[in-house]
Write an enzyme that holds these catalytic residues in place. Sequence first.
Site, PDB file in Angstrom:
ATOM      1  N   ASP A  71      49.421  49.411  27.385  1.00  0.00           N
ATOM      2  CA  ASP A  71      50.167  48.329  27.595  1.00  0.00           C
ATOM      3  C   ASP A  71      51.107  48.084  26.300  1.00  0.00           C
ATOM      4  OD1 ASP A  71      47.586  47.345  26.580  1.00  0.00           O
ATOM      5  OD2 ASP A  71      48.119  45.291  27.339  1.00  0.00           O
ATOM      6  N   GLU A 133      45.283  45.451  26.875  1.00  0.00           N
ATOM      7  CA  GLU A 133      44.810  44.762  25.465  1.00  0.00           C
ATOM      8  C   GLU A 133      45.446  43.813  25.056  1.00  0.00           C
ATOM      9  OE1 GLU A 133      44.627  45.074  21.038  1.00  0.00           O
ATOM     10  OE2 GLU A 133      46.447  45.204  22.368  1.00  0.00           O
TER      11      GLU A 133
HETATM   12 ZN    ZN Z   1      48.217  47.171  19.830  1.00  0.00          ZN
END
Ligand code: ZN
Length: 382
Positions: A71, A133
């Site tokens: 992401d 993340e």
């Molecule tokens: Zn990163």
Amino acid sequence: MNSKALLSTLIGFDTTSRESNLQLIAFVRDYLNEHQVPCELIFNDERSKANLFATIGVDDRPGVVLSGHTDVVPVDGQPWSVPPFELTERGGKLYGRGTADMKGYIACVLAAVPALLAEPLRMPVHIALSYDEEVGCLGVRSLLAELEQRPHKPALCIIGEPTELKPVLGHKGKLAMRCDVHGAACHSAYAPQGVNAIEYAAELIGELGRIGSTLRAVHLQDPRFDPPFSTVQTGMIGGGKALNIVPADCRFDFEIRTLPDQDAQAVVQQLQTYAREQVVPKMQAVNAATGIRFTELSSYPGLATDVHSEAAKLIAECCGSSEFTTVAFGTEGGLFDAIGIPTVVCGPGSMDQGHKPDEFVSVEQLAGCDRMLERLVAALRS
Ligand SMILES: [Zn+2]
């Protein structure tokens, strides 16, 4: 495909954390399958996102994990001079959202697959890609839960967050919290009959600042980190409807960034004790239906890998540098470390460019990462 061509494809998928990453994951799965590398997908509950875990080489012993998140952060409101989801090469730099953080590393890892397959390896190499993340290291947790179950837990992990290819052995942990103060509204002309949620929130924020200043004590400091102490910060606040109404509600969000050996929960407990003993009694003396609620928003542990560990030795060999440093930003490394997988952070590009408009990775850094992985392949040949 070389790393630049792969990066171009990866940048083309808009994997902003709020979007699905499945197109990117399907591309990587197909690419790996073309190379006869089996992989496993671990979906979220909605099946809108997935982690990917692949193994190259014999799977009967602990291996090396090459890990990255798929992401990227949003481009909303940022003044980009190039299309963010298209790779643009200009003046030796490759522009696009995620080039540095951290699709550049993923592209290099994928480009290294044929070399990893060319000769037998003395230990397996795993490719681990995660989702979410950037919104609190959420996706990787289900992947780690799987890894923990395996008969041969990986021996070490290299997370390719942008460090300009310098080996990083540590970063702080982070705990993000929300506090809701529920007071009681009334006409402001009769303010003492109400319970002013904003003013009590201000008392809590003031106390949080005082707790934060105690964390700076010299004996608590660790000079490897910048700043060398744990920090506390209130970043968002909202409350009140109009000036002539005593506000019934106030919400603020705060975070604690701790040195790896310090406990963020202890800070929250101090604040909760203060709230319970000093603030709530004053509120409830006026109105018993008032109170304060704390909610955890996200957290990840810090990372402090031993300089003498195998992980550190291997990354030093691959980088040609044993000058280990720390970074200010967080990674999934603390979570790998927490389940007993020694982890280092090392990847192409710089976090100076991460999360910003016109994010880029230099062609030179990408090539440097290709070389680092070539050295890894050489080190792992039996
Ligand atoms: Zn990163």
